[in-house]
Write a protein that holds these residues in place. Sequence first.
Motif, PDB file in Angstrom:
ATOM      1  N   ALA A  33       0.850  -1.194   0.000  1.00 41.95           N
ATOM      2  CA  ALA A  33       0.000   0.000   0.000  1.00 41.95           C
ATOM      3  C   ALA A  33       0.888   1.248   0.000  1.00 41.95           C
ATOM      4  CB  ALA A  33      -0.908   0.006   1.227  1.00 41.95           C
ATOM      5  N   LEU A  34       0.334   2.362  -0.462  1.00 43.45           N
ATOM      6  CA  LEU A  34       1.113   3.592  -0.544  1.00 43.45           C
ATOM      7  C   LEU A  34       1.620   4.010   0.831  1.00 43.45           C
ATOM      8  CD1 LEU A  34       2.189   5.934  -2.234  1.00 43.45           C
ATOM      9  CD2 LEU A  34      -0.035   7.063  -1.988  1.00 43.45           C
ATOM     10  N   ALA A  35       0.803   3.806   1.866  1.00 41.62           N
ATOM     11  CA  ALA A  35       1.219   4.197   3.221  1.00 41.62           C
ATOM     12  C   ALA A  35       2.400   3.366   3.720  1.00 41.62           C
ATOM     13  CB  ALA A  35       0.043   4.072   4.185  1.00 41.62           C
ATOM     14  N   ASP A  36       2.548   2.130   3.200  1.00 41.15           N
ATOM     15  CA  ASP A  36       3.645   1.261   3.642  1.00 41.15           C
ATOM     16  C   ASP A  36       4.949   1.549   2.922  1.00 41.15           C
ATOM     17  OD1 ASP A  36       1.850  -0.029   5.299  1.00 41.15           O
ATOM     18  OD2 ASP A  36       1.301  -1.520   3.763  1.00 41.15           O
ATOM     19  N   ALA A  37       4.889   2.352   1.864  1.00 45.37           N
ATOM     20  CA  ALA A  37       6.096   2.604   1.073  1.00 45.37           C
ATOM     21  C   ALA A  37       7.166   3.304   1.902  1.00 45.37           C
ATOM     22  CB  ALA A  37       5.741   3.445  -0.154  1.00 45.37           C
ATOM     23  N   TYR A  38       6.764   4.178   2.828  1.00 46.59           N
ATOM     24  CA  TYR A  38       7.747   4.905   3.639  1.00 46.59           C
ATOM     25  C   TYR A  38       8.534   3.945   4.524  1.00 46.59           C
ATOM     26  CZ  TYR A  38       4.828   8.766   2.065  1.00 46.59           C
ATOM     27  OH  TYR A  38       4.124   9.650   1.291  1.00 46.59           O
ATOM     28  N   GLY A  39       7.842   2.937   5.046  1.00 43.04           N
ATOM     29  CA  GLY A  39       8.533   1.940   5.860  1.00 43.04           C
ATOM     30  C   GLY A  39       9.505   1.114   5.038  1.00 43.04           C
ATOM     31  N   ILE A  40       9.159   0.829   3.793  1.00 44.34           N
ATOM     32  CA  ILE A  40      10.065   0.071   2.922  1.00 44.34           C
ATOM     33  C   ILE A  40      11.331   0.881   2.656  1.00 44.34           C
ATOM     34  CG2 ILE A  40      10.307  -0.962   0.632  1.00 44.34           C
ATOM     35  CD1 ILE A  40       7.275  -1.371   0.649  1.00 44.34           C
ATOM     36  N   LEU A  41      11.177   2.186   2.430  1.00 44.92           N
ATOM     37  CA  LEU A  41      12.344   3.033   2.207  1.00 44.92           C
ATOM     38  C   LEU A  41      13.268   3.035   3.418  1.00 44.92           C
ATOM     39  CD1 LEU A  41      10.746   6.171   0.464  1.00 44.92           C
ATOM     40  CD2 LEU A  41      11.768   4.158  -0.611  1.00 44.92           C
ATOM     41  N   GLN A  42      12.679   2.908   4.595  1.00 46.82           N
ATOM     42  CA  GLN A  42      13.463   2.974   5.822  1.00 46.82           C
ATOM     43  C   GLN A  42      14.089   1.626   6.192  1.00 46.82           C
ATOM     44  OE1 GLN A  42      11.422   4.897   9.002  1.00 46.82           O
ATOM     45  NE2 GLN A  42      12.910   4.322  10.580  1.00 46.82           N
ATOM     46  N   ASN A  43      13.386   0.534   5.926  1.00 48.78           N
ATOM     47  CA  ASN A  43      13.816  -0.773   6.423  1.00 48.78           C
ATOM     48  C   ASN A  43      14.396  -1.698   5.353  1.00 48.78           C
ATOM     49  OD1 ASN A  43      12.833  -0.106   9.055  1.00 48.78           O
ATOM     50  ND2 ASN A  43      10.751  -0.590   8.344  1.00 48.78           N
ATOM     51  N   HIS A  44      14.372  -1.275   4.109  1.00 52.73           N
ATOM     52  CA  HIS A  44      14.859  -2.123   3.021  1.00 52.73           C
ATOM     53  C   HIS A  44      15.842  -1.321   2.172  1.00 52.73           C
ATOM     54  CE1 HIS A  44      14.967  -4.855  -0.392  1.00 52.73           C
ATOM     55  NE2 HIS A  44      14.210  -5.716   0.277  1.00 52.73           N
ATOM     56  N   VAL A  45      16.806  -2.011   1.582  1.00 60.14           N
ATOM     57  CA  VAL A  45      17.728  -1.339   0.660  1.00 60.14           C
ATOM     58  C   VAL A  45      16.964  -1.013  -0.626  1.00 60.14           C
ATOM     59  CG1 VAL A  45      19.816  -1.569  -0.710  1.00 60.14           C
ATOM     60  CG2 VAL A  45      19.733  -2.514   1.606  1.00 60.14           C
ATOM     61  N   VAL A  46      16.798   0.275  -0.870  1.00 60.52           N
ATOM     62  CA  VAL A  46      16.132   0.737  -2.095  1.00 60.52           C
ATOM     63  C   VAL A  46      17.102   1.666  -2.815  1.00 60.52           C
ATOM     64  CG1 VAL A  46      14.176   1.956  -3.105  1.00 60.52           C
ATOM     65  CG2 VAL A  46      13.845   0.571  -1.053  1.00 60.52           C
TER      66      VAL A  46
END
Length: 480
Positions: free
Chosen positions: A205-218
Amino acid sequence: MFQRRSALLGSISGLLDLGLTALSFPLAYWVRISVLTRMVAPGVVHPAIYPFRIYGRLFLAILIIWFLIGHFLRIYRDIELRSRQQVVLDAAKVIILGLIVLNAALYFVRADYISRAFILTIAAVNFVLLVAGRMALLGGSRRLRDRLQRFHYCLIVGLGQNARELASLIEQSEPMGLRLIGFVNPGAEVDPRISGLKSQYPIFALADAYGILQNHVVDELLVAVNNDELERLEPLIDRCHKEGIRTRVDLGFFPRTFPRVHLENLRHVPLLTLGSTPNNELALFAKLAADLIVSALALIVLAPLMLILAILVRFTSPGPIFYRQIRCGLNGRRFTLYKFRSMVANADELRSELEAFNEIEGFAFKMKNDPRCTPLGRWLRKFSLDELPQLWNVLSGDMSFVGPRPPLPEEVERYAPWQRRRLRMRPGLTCLWTLEGRNRLSFDRLVQFDLAYIDNWSLWLDLKIFVKTIPHVALGRGAS
């Protein structure tokens, strides 16, 4: 693979080839004096050879010729997509063309002291090194990346067709280290899966994208959404800016009829540039410089012939020596085109009476055995000698040696929008369709040839057209 990384890989490959070519020279010298003299009979290969230092100029010539041919053949473009067979074929083409150019140069400079067996030895050693080096570069870097887990992770925002196309391209580039994390849904609806891909990827979901940026190598965020959804992504794009994550936006909401898209600044203002004509400023400048230099030399060398033709035109039929006509050049700029007069003086007034005999479908007028031609004019037109004064148009910058032929203003006024694109390239003395026989093609087909030239333009293409035109003109083929 992204274009800049592909260009970097091509540059690395070019430097590697240059180094391997330099290495092949001393290695071939050793093979020549230590191996061939023992394995081959003295009658075939002479055992004596000059000292290595004597071949300094040959060494430099091989480096330059091989380098230029490699770039002319575009073997360093999209190198990551080339198969093993293509790698071998690329090396073979460079070596064969290089040998032809090198031997021609040696013949003209009378370098008879250079052993042709030594040159063939250099070519054979160089071929082996080039193929081995390219295989090692592509295969070795791939194995090293897999072992060290040095991957480049991408996150795609969007679920539409453009997003799926990007995902497919990333999957194709997996051998070069690209990896897809998953998709971010920019809207409220959630699709359970994305079809048409080799693997299944999570949809966030769009709201979860911020967490992915923080917790995953992007490493990169790829945005492939429509114009309405792009507005909602402004906070996410701003977050990527603050974190320093590279963000790329798919321009699918623009018409995809533009094959060339790039970003350029006007001082401090960034401008997205959409184009459908060549935009390599350096190559276009080289084309213009070659036009000016060659046309100036040609006017000097051909001045006696042009003087003789001018006298013949003047005394074989009444009227001026030169025929002047307004034509349309680059982007519709009007200029005066010069020719030796090959028709009667009032030829333009007589054209309306001959329109029914036009042999070309469309706006242009071509007629075999045109009654307006003078006897001398027919001969001039047969060998395109009437167009020699256009060298002055080339020297003045209105024309080029190769490009779409310049049309009349009244013809341009009747063009369809797609036909006007042929005006986006400087007009030329010769073009693709002149090699096909201009009277055998419809006007639409002529324009299609011009657009194919524009879409595929390169200095190498210009050179090929120019060289092919010489025998075509000398034999009088295709002229009316």
